[in-house]
Design an enzyme around this catalytic site. Structure first.
Site, PDB file in Angstrom:
ATOM      1  N   GLU A  88       7.828 109.027  61.545  1.00 56.64           N
ATOM      2  CA  GLU A  88       9.210 109.273  61.138  1.00 56.64           C
ATOM      3  C   GLU A  88       9.360 110.328  60.042  1.00 56.64           C
ATOM      4  OE1 GLU A  88      11.841 107.861  62.579  1.00 56.64           O
ATOM      5  OE2 GLU A  88      10.556 106.711  63.944  1.00 56.64           O
ATOM      6  N   SER A 349      10.908  44.359  47.507  1.00 57.59           N
ATOM      7  CA  SER A 349      10.052  44.014  46.366  1.00 57.59           C
ATOM      8  C   SER A 349       9.291  45.195  45.794  1.00 57.59           C
ATOM      9  CB  SER A 349       9.026  42.974  46.804  1.00 57.59           C
ATOM     10  OG  SER A 349       9.656  41.759  47.028  1.00 57.59           O
TER      11      SER A 349
END
Ligand SMILES: [Zn+2]
Ligand SMILES: [Zn+2]
Length: 775
Positions: A88, A349
């Site tokens: 590019e 519990s």
């Protein structure tokens, strides 16, 4: 000085001065325009949830519905960056955003051949277009060039490159190399092959006509053209080229990774868009946990037990290593989307170990201290045990291991419900913190809302010598408030109790206790059998397991021991497989001593049955044992005397068990034999000033409802001292009935305020006041 400067300046040629001024003026103008029209330098990214090894677990769309997964040039295959730059913008590292040579060339081509203004775009200019798309006109081209200069002014080359690789269009809503790599190739961008790299470098030039999965054949043609061209420029070696050329392209559009949906959604909601969250999640462990959960929950579904959740915590880093919110996120039938790790449920519990640790630190108990497990009335609250039976006297260690309710409520009552609940708030239980003021004793038996995550944090602090660390989801999280919940000694003593194998919460069908992993653990089953819990720890890990239904439906078979504990053991087996683990070291402050086995207290002269126990010097109670007391009786042992009525001769002294009235009442009711103190000398005239019998039914200050017209009866019971033979009941100061201390007495009340009195045969009296209302 000034003259010197002028003379120096006059030596510079006029044209140079003018150029310098023009450049300066242009720069000032640039800065002004830059300030007025600031360039966009950032984009929003997809929220990404990463595992411990930085691999992607889960990703979310951006707020504009894009897959744009943030990555950096150093995190992708370097060949991809080299390919992009070569293809590019070869001079990207050198130009200021605009490449003057290519602009000139493009202008020339445009004028001479009438071609479209093209080919002059640098990577920086492409980034500008991707950030702010504009129509392709000459004017916009000039704006783009100016924007490119701005970008270069504000960002480094690598920052521009980063924007570029994250904005490259790949068709549809996929942007950037990382999203494309996951969504088309199903892999991390570091792992891309050369052919894949060139494919991803080619597509952004024409993303509409080069859609992966749709135009694969066309893409291969384009790819191979560029492979040859780039190889000609020396980007690949000859051998690599032929491999790349022949590589088939099988890319297709995939789903974005969606692992750990519960945790990921939770973190996404907290962190928002654009964030990458580095978690502690261990991929292998997570998939093992999910597998265990699936195989364990499947057979339970025929019983109506449909879901489960597991969390695994690293006790050293406090990071969450595995997080499974349900057995299957997609199972809508079982509300699989609900996050069982975060959901508020009743703990049954499972909070008891914390209560016992607090009681140890307050000197109320050690593991050998005797507690009573008998029916008791705490201001109208009468806890029952899981199996509906009571065990009389037993050690605190056994009471915790057997998970008995009455001793726990009694301890919480002695400590103060407010105190226990505020300690839970301090431990990070949010619901309890919010509701603290309205909560009572029932919290210790599960009358509250807790999350599996909060429970795991609590147990992890037992593994951290009592220090409570906030659990960490992400590595970037700053550590929150660290607090000491209990002492290292109390944490160790509770761990010892929870490590014992003689206990009821071992799964009934668990193959072989010998193969159990060495862990401390506690189970819990909530009221109505809606929730089964099991939370365990060793020095390295804490694992929390919840099993139940998200719609809150109870199942008669559901119990922490049978359904949650097996999952816990299996997860620990995976965690400790092939690992040598050291166990917790006993804190140096803990010492040992002999105590009386009858009370768990330091022995008196009359104590003969002694046991060894661990205790904390300066903290554990030093009160001497009083399990026996001296009583004067006649020669036959039929009558007892006090010092007032003791005859000068004809008596003897004997030792009798000194039992609390409530325990005597329990022994009488259950017909449990015990050594009774003979009734007191009937001829004695002394007025005893101690407290009278304890009225155990009804409850002082309570309102009782009777139904209109019915002759409903109320029950009166009491617990009297060991030397009491008879008690006398009074209703509103009128004699009602004589009874044995353990006898149940009924009466039919009239509506209104009623005073109830109970006196024993030594004229010790107790009163309560109740209100009776008609319905
Ligand atoms: Zn004793
Ligand atoms: Zn007397």
């Amino acid at each position: 000085m000034r003259n010197l400067y002028r003379r120096y300046l006059s030596a510079v040629p006029r044209w140079a001065r003018l150029t310098l001024r023009a450049i300066l003026a242009a720069f000032i103008l640039f800065v002004i325009i830059d300030a007025i029209f600031p360039v966009k330098t950032s984009v929003e990214y997809s929220c990404q949830i990463l595992a411990n090894d930085s691999t992607l677990l889960h990703s979310f769309l951006t707020s504009d519905d894009k897959w744009r997964m943030e990555t950096s040039p150093e995190d992708v295959n370097p060949l991809f960056i080299r390919t992009l730059i070569m293809k590019e913008d070869r001079w990207f590292r050198w130009h200021p955003g605009i490449n003057p040579v290519s602009v000139a060339r493009a202008l020339w081509q445009n004028i001479s051949k009438g071609e479209r203004f093209s080919g002059a775009s640098t990577i920086t200019m492409q980034v500008v277009r991707l950030l702010e798309p504009r129509k392709r006109t000459y004017f916009n081209k000039i704006i783009e060039m100016f924007r490119a200069l701005q970008l270069e002014f504000h960002l480094s080359k690598d920052e521009i490159l980063k924007l570029y690789i994250n904005l490259l269009p790949y068709g549809g809503n996929i942007e950037g190399v990382r999203a494309a790599s996951f969504l088309y190739f199903g892999q991390e961008p570091q792992a891309l092959s050369q052919a894949q790299i060139v494919t991803l470098a080619v597509i952004p030039n024409n993303p509409y006509n080069l859609r992966l999965g749709i135009h694969n054949e066309r893409i291969v043609g384009e790819r191979n053209k560029w492979l040859r061209r780039l190889s000609g420029k020396g980007l690949f070696k000859q051998g690599e080229l032929s491999d790349a050329l022949s590589e088939p392209l099988s890319a297709f559009r995939r789903e974005a990774p969606k692992d750990l949906p519960h945790l990921s959604i939770r973190l996404h909601n907290a962190a928002g868009y654009g964030t990458t969250v580095y978690t502690y999640i261990d991929r292998q462990l997570q998939s093992n946990v999910e597998e265990i959960l699936r195989t364990e929950i499947n057979p339970c579904r025929s019983l109506g037990i449909t879901n489960a959740a597991v969390v695994v915590v690293d006790n050293r880093s406090h990071g969450i290593l595995a997080y499974t919110g349900s057995a299957g996120f997609s199972e809508t039938m079982f509300s699989g989307q609900v996050d069982g790790v975060a959901a508020l449920r009743s703990p049954g519990s499972a909070l008891k170990p914390f209560l016992y640790a607090l009681a140890i630190d307050r000197g109320l108990i050690t593991a050998k201290t005797m507690l009573t497990d008998i029916p008791m009335n705490f201001n109208g609250y009468r806890p029952q045990n899981f199996d509906q039976t009571f065990r009389g006297l037993l050690t605190a260690g056994d009471a915790l291991a057997l998970s008995l309710n009455v001793p726990a409520v009694e301890l919480a009552n002695r400590m103060g419900a407010d105190f226990f609940n505020s300690e839970l708030a301090r431990a990070g239980f949010h619901w309890i913190e919010k509701k603290r003021k309205s909560l009572g004793l029932s919290v210790v038996l599960g009358g509250c809302g807790v999350s599996l995550l909060e429970m795991s944090r609590l147990f992890s602090s037992f593994a951290n010598q009592g220090i409570n660390f906030p659990l960490r989801f992400s590595k970037s999280e700053i550590s929150g408030h660290v607090d000491t919940l209990v002492s290292p000694e109390a944490a160790w003593m509770v761990t010892e109790i929870l490590t014992g194998l003689k206990r009821p919460d071992l799964p009934t069908n668990f193959d072989n206790a010998v193969h159990l992993p060495h862990i401390a653990w506690k189970t819990g089953t909530s009221y109505g059998r809606r929730d089964a819990w099991s939370i365990g720890y060793n020095p390295e890990y804490t694992v929390g397991v919840w099993v139940g239904n998200f719609n809150g439906e109870g199942v008669p078979e559901l119990a922490g021991s049978d359904f949650a504990a097996p999952v816990l053991f299996k997860v620990f087996t995976v965690l400790t497989y092939n690992k040598s683990s050291t166990w917790f070291r006993k804190p140096a402050k803990i010492d040992f001593r002999l105590v009386c086995a009858e009370s768990g207290l330091p022995p008196s002269d009359f104590c003969t049955n002694m046991v060894m126990e661990d205790y904390i010097p300066g903290v554990s109670s030093n009160r001497k044992c009083t399990h026996l007391r001296t009583v004067f009786t006649d020669e036959q042992g039929a009558v007892s005397y006090c010092r007032d009525c003791l005859p000068p001769t004809g008596y003897r002294t004997a030792l009798y068990p000194d039992l609390p009235p409530t325990l005597i009442a329990f022994y009488e009711q259950e017909h449990i034999p015990y050594l009774k103190i003979p009734p007191h000398n009937p001829a004695c005239t002394k007025v005893f000033r101690q407290e009278g019998p304890l009225i155990t039914s009804l409850t002082d200050g309570k309102e009782y409802i009777i139904y209109d017209g019915s002759k409903q009866q109320l029950l009166l019971t009491c617990a009297a001292g060991a030397d009491v033979n008879k008690v006398y009941w009074y209703i509103n100061d009128k004699f009602y009935k004589q009874a044995a201390p353990s006898e149940k007495v009924f009466f039919t009340p009239e509506p209104g305020k009623i005073k109830i009195s109970c006196s024993d045969d030594k004229a010790r009296n107790s009163d309560i006041r109740i209100t009776v209302s008609e319905f």
